[in-house]
Design a protein around this motif. Structure first.
Motif, PDB file in Angstrom:
ATOM      1  N   SER A 156      70.872 -24.319  28.562  1.00 14.91           N
ATOM      2  CA  SER A 156      71.153 -24.899  29.876  1.00 14.91           C
ATOM      3  C   SER A 156      71.524 -26.374  29.760  1.00 14.91           C
ATOM      4  CB  SER A 156      69.929 -24.730  30.782  1.00 14.91           C
ATOM      5  OG  SER A 156      70.088 -25.432  31.996  1.00 14.91           O
TER       6      SER A 156
ATOM      7  N   ASP B  48      75.309 -27.682  30.809  1.00 18.00           N
ATOM      8  CA  ASP B  48      75.443 -28.661  31.885  1.00 18.00           C
ATOM      9  C   ASP B  48      76.045 -29.964  31.363  1.00 18.00           C
ATOM     10  OD1 ASP B  48      75.008 -29.276  34.691  1.00 18.00           O
ATOM     11  OD2 ASP B  48      73.514 -30.708  34.000  1.00 18.00           O
TER      12      ASP B  48
ATOM     13  N   HIS C   7      70.653 -22.041  48.380  1.00 14.84           N
ATOM     14  CA  HIS C   7      71.475 -21.300  47.423  1.00 14.84           C
ATOM     15  C   HIS C   7      71.125 -19.822  47.460  1.00 14.84           C
ATOM     16  CE1 HIS C   7      73.225 -21.013  43.060  1.00 14.84           C
ATOM     17  NE2 HIS C   7      73.923 -20.360  43.954  1.00 14.84           N
TER      18      HIS C   7
ATOM     19  N   GLU D  35      76.160 -24.463  41.218  1.00 17.71           N
ATOM     20  CA  GLU D  35      75.098 -25.438  41.436  1.00 17.71           C
ATOM     21  C   GLU D  35      74.211 -25.556  40.198  1.00 17.71           C
ATOM     22  OE1 GLU D  35      74.754 -27.453  43.698  1.00 17.71           O
ATOM     23  OE2 GLU D  35      75.864 -26.686  45.401  1.00 17.71           O
ATOM     24  N   ASP D  36      73.807 -26.773  39.893  1.00 20.31           N
ATOM     25  CA  ASP D  36      72.874 -26.963  38.776  1.00 20.31           C
ATOM     26  C   ASP D  36      71.448 -27.197  39.264  1.00 20.31           C
ATOM     27  OD1 ASP D  36      73.068 -29.472  39.829  1.00 20.31           O
ATOM     28  OD2 ASP D  36      73.863 -30.432  38.029  1.00 20.31           O
ATOM     29  N   TRP D  37      71.219 -27.056  40.555  1.00 15.46           N
ATOM     30  CA  TRP D  37      69.879 -27.190  41.128  1.00 15.46           C
ATOM     31  C   TRP D  37      69.273 -28.566  40.836  1.00 15.46           C
ATOM     32  CZ3 TRP D  37      66.500 -22.130  40.960  1.00 15.46           C
ATOM     33  CH2 TRP D  37      67.146 -21.145  41.712  1.00 15.46           C
TER      34      TRP D  37
ATOM     35  N   SER E  17      68.720 -15.816  37.209  1.00 15.34           N
ATOM     36  CA  SER E  17      69.166 -17.004  36.477  1.00 15.34           C
ATOM     37  C   SER E  17      68.284 -17.229  35.252  1.00 15.34           C
ATOM     38  CB  SER E  17      69.133 -18.238  37.381  1.00 15.34           C
ATOM     39  OG  SER E  17      70.071 -18.128  38.437  1.00 15.34           O
TER      40      SER E  17
ATOM     41  N   ARG F  39      73.021 -22.480  33.776  1.00 14.06           N
ATOM     42  CA  ARG F  39      73.180 -23.932  33.726  1.00 14.06           C
ATOM     43  C   ARG F  39      72.063 -24.683  34.443  1.00 14.06           C
ATOM     44  NH1 ARG F  39      77.754 -26.948  37.277  1.00 14.06           N
ATOM     45  NH2 ARG F  39      76.994 -29.061  36.942  1.00 14.06           N
ATOM     46  N   LYS F  40      71.417 -24.032  35.382  1.00 13.34           N
ATOM     47  CA  LYS F  40      70.395 -24.689  36.190  1.00 13.34           C
ATOM     48  C   LYS F  40      69.006 -24.688  35.551  1.00 13.34           C
ATOM     49  CE  LYS F  40      71.038 -21.611  39.542  1.00 13.34           C
ATOM     50  NZ  LYS F  40      71.796 -20.483  38.932  1.00 13.34           N
TER      51      LYS F  40
ATOM     52  N   ASN G  13      66.747 -27.681  34.956  1.00 12.43           N
ATOM     53  CA  ASN G  13      66.280 -28.318  36.180  1.00 12.43           C
ATOM     54  C   ASN G  13      65.161 -27.536  36.853  1.00 12.43           C
ATOM     55  OD1 ASN G  13      67.765 -30.696  36.242  1.00 12.43           O
ATOM     56  ND2 ASN G  13      69.559 -29.707  37.127  1.00 12.43           N
TER      57      ASN G  13
END
Length: 742
Positions: free
Chosen positions: A175, A179, A308, A329-331, A346, A356-357, A360
């Motif tokens: 992740s 990102d 989301h 969104e990456d949160w 996710s 990707r999130k 986070n």
């Protein structure tokens, strides 16, 4: 060696392209920054530095200059790392290799026969790199094993949890890399076109103000009446628990006890005391995500809240600049309101956009509203993930529900929940907040149900399928104040219907609602009576939470009648739960007590047993000597919170949706930005139904050249969508035939 580049710009000189060494160095630094709170700085730097090593292949440089060729630039870095592996560093280098191999195509399996697996890709790799890469990229990577061991020791990993913990650490590393790669690429191209995603404030920056806003909001509620006073006591008690050590908590409060705001107050105070980086509120059903997000926006304003949903995913494995348009969104928002589907899928994803999130999510307070709704076939993998997030990655997790599942130490693979209840005396609360009697009405067909509704001014009927709800609504047509609710209607439309229902209930007007189970968990409505088709005890108790919710009838109690539908067999899963309830029924006095619910879930889990990890996901992450055997891609394909495989259809019926659909034609607006708007304007349907709609000219993908197959939009005539019924996708062929005859 001539200069090597990472990214080119059309119609610009090479002097304006991004150099490869700059990209690798910057991504290494960005990846390290993201991984620092996770304890993976050394591995992160290596992942960033080696991720695009394959771009030193002269063939890739020719591609940037216009040659039409295909170059795998993701295998080289993993191959170089693995070839230089020292025995004591094998596992952390494999973790880095997974991340590098997956940063475009997704996390691979380790040793399967698939061409995408790590083993097959490394075996088939032929080194074509220009030797000059060694002048740009350091080859000394110390401290990887010590770093990993420190992380595992701090998280109290053991022989039962170690392999899974390492797999989660690999996901976190992946992740961070994805990102960072996206952000550096975006920053480079933003110099030319200005396209840029939103930057969110840090929770620590806004938390003092948010706590003040929350306190101000709660001060508006006067502690008049027994229920309001009790809610205030519950809130105070829960907030006092914020000082407890981070980890996993339960919050067991009957419906109407104010657990949503109590859990939010706890999250704010707990984050303030322990330094958590964000608050994630996960909700099981899209039917109530809007309701909860609206409450949070009312308290804190729009600027700190990300909502989301799950159905539209801007995550196609496009190369180069298409990644910017397809950003997800990456949160990074201070507060994220999402669905269980989005959260857990996710966490078990392999695709870059979906995963990707994850970095986070680490260090967050995660509130799982209606925690009992985690699908039983995935229960043990979900518990393993929550356990790892709490022990190793700094999360605090609140299992928040009126019907607390039995997922503590008595369940093999359960969570350490002893002494972690936040509510004051759950059994006492259940007695004090009891507002409903539950009885059984025997077999009832649709005629009997319509007659029962006709005999009351306000009533709710909940059934087990969309088909039954639609049939029953059609038979009840003509009753005053009749409403139909199901996921045939898009979320924004359901929100308006629920507003009408609440208004009629408050004004004492006739209000008769026929609904699927979407109304059960958390929807803020209150009827004097309800009828519920046989189901599990948790579902029945949740329906009871929609009856006499605020004690309007006290000292009288509301009534919930459980019935056996005539002509509509329950789905197989619900049939099993009906049997579980029947077996434990004689052992308890009050079906709504925490003891009854605990006994019910123990019965369910005893029956299901191995079915709590039906696809063997936990076993898909193991260590073989000094090597990993992680099947990331296989697990991602198997891990589905909703097995139906439904696909989205956008309904351009509201002004907001019409405008967003028009924006699909504007290349400068990202797909992620448009998807966030359209997520409340879609209905999910079976894939074959959507194909029939397309074949019959009832809808199509908008701008597939630009957006691929992300946005399927119902045709402008909207003849398959009606106010009361929602989307009748089954009628697409019929309507096409009738229109052609006319």
């Amino acid at each position: 060696m001539g200069k090597n580049y990472a990214h080119s710009v059309k119609d610009r000189s090479e002097e304006q392209w991004q150099s490869l060494v700059d990209h690798l160095t910057q991504v290494a630094e960005l990846t390290t920054f993201r991984a620092s709170p996770l304890g993976l700085k050394q591995a992160a730097y290596a992942a960033g530095l080696y991720h695009d090593l394959g771009k030193y292949d002269p063939a890739f440089q020719r591609k940037l200059r216009g040659e039409q060729n295909r170059v795998d630039h993701s295998t080289a870095g993993a191959s170089v790392l693995m070839a230089s592996t020292l025995s004591q560093e094998a596992i952390p280098r494999e973790m880095i290799a997974y991340a590098i191999l997956g940063h475009h195509a997704g996390l691979p399996d380790r040793n399967t026969s698939a061409p995408s697996s790590m083993g097959r890709r490394l075996e088939g790799y032929a080194d074509a790199l220009h030797a000059g890469w060694r002048d740009d990229v350091p080859q000394t990577l110390p401290g990887l094993s010590n770093e990993l061991m420190s992380l595992l020791e701090s998280g109290r990993s053991n022989e039962n949890t170690g392999a899974f913990d390492i797999s989660v650490a690999t996901r976190m590393l992946f992740s961070c890399l994805v990102d960072a790669d996206y952000r550096d690429t975006e920053a480079f191209y933003a110099e030319f076109d200005g396209a840029k995603d939103r930057e969110w404030p840090l929770l620590a920056q806004v938390l003092p103000q948010m706590i003040t806003q929350f306190d101000t909001h709660m001060d508006q509620f006067q502690p008049t009446g027994e229920i309001n006073a009790l809610r205030r006591d519950i809130l105070s008690h829960v907030r006092r628990g914020a000082g407890m050590a981070p980890g996993v908590f339960t919050l067991t409060v009957p419906t109407g006890g104010g657990k949503t705001l109590a859990s939010l107050g706890f999250a704010l105070d707990h984050a303030s005391l322990h330094g958590h980086r964000r608050i994630i509120y996960a909700i099981p059903f899209t039917s109530i995500i809007d309701q909860t997000a609206a409450v949070f926006r009312d308290i804190f304003g729009q600027q700190n809240i990300l909502e989301h949903h799950s159905a539209i995913e801007a995550d196609k494995n496009h190369e180069g600049r298409d990644k910017l348009r397809l950003a997800m969104e990456d949160w990074a928002a201070p507060v994220v309101v999402t669905t269980n589907v989005q959260l857990f899928e996710s966490l078990f994803a392999a695709r870059p956009g979906r995963a990707r999130k994850l970095h986070n999510i680490a260090g967050s307070v995660i509130i799982l509203d209606e925690a009992q709704t985690i699908p039983r076939p995935l229960l043990l993998p979900c518990l393993a993930m929550l356990d790892s997030l709490a022990r190793v990655f700094g999360c605090s997790i609140v299992l928040c529900t009126a019907t607390q599942p039995a997922v503590g130490e008595t369940l093999k693979g359960g969570l350490a929940l002893a002494g972690r209840e936040l509510a004051p005396d759950p059994s006492g609360l259940a007695r004090r907040l009891k507002r409903v009697e539950i009885g059984h009405g025997g077999i009832m067909d649709n005629t009997a149900l319509v007659s029962a509704l006709r005999g009351v001014d306000q009533g709710l009927v909940v059934v087990n399928s969309r088909a039954h709800a639609l049939d029953l609504w059609r038979e009840a047509t003509g009753l005053e104040g009749l409403f139909h609710l199901s996921t045939r209607q898009y979320a924004a439309h359901r929100r308006r219907i629920l507003a009408q229902i609440r208004q009629r209930l408050a004004q004492g007007l006739p209000c008769r609602v026929i609904s699927t189970s979407l109304i059960e968990a958390g929807v803020d409505v209150s009827f004097p009576m309800a009828w519920r088709a046989e189901a599990g005890l948790d579902q029945i108790v949740q329906v009871a939470g929609r009856v006499n919710r605020n004690g309007e009838l006290l000292p009288a109690l509301g009534q919930v009648t459980v019935f056996t539908p005539d002509g509509y067999a329950p789905p197989a899963e619900i049939a099993g739960l009906i049997g579980d309830m029947a077996r434990m029924r004689a052992e308890v006095e009050d079906l709504q007590s925490p003891e009854a619910i605990q006994r019910y879930f123990e019965e369910v889990y005893w029956r299901v047993d191995a079915g709590l990890d039906a696809k063997g996901i936990c076993k898909s992450f193991s260590l073989l000597g000094n090597s990993t055997n992680f099947n990331f891609r296989t697990v991602a394909e198997q891990f589905r919170m909703i097995e139906s495989g439904m696909v989205p259809v956008i309904i351009p019926r509201d002004e907001e949706a019409i405008k967003a659909v028009a924006q699909l034609h504007e290349p400068q607006i990202s797909s992620g930005q448009i998807a966030r708007i359209l997520q409340t304007h879609l209905v999910t349907v079976p894939p074959k139904a959507r194909e029939r709609m397309r074949a019959c000219g009832k809808g199509d993908f908008v701008r597939p050249d630009l957006r691929a197959d992300q946005f399927f939009v119902l045709g402008p005539e909207l003849d398959l969508y009606a106010e009361q019924t929602g989307l009748l996708w089954e009628d697409s062929e019929y309507l096409d035939l009738s229109q052609s005859i006319l």
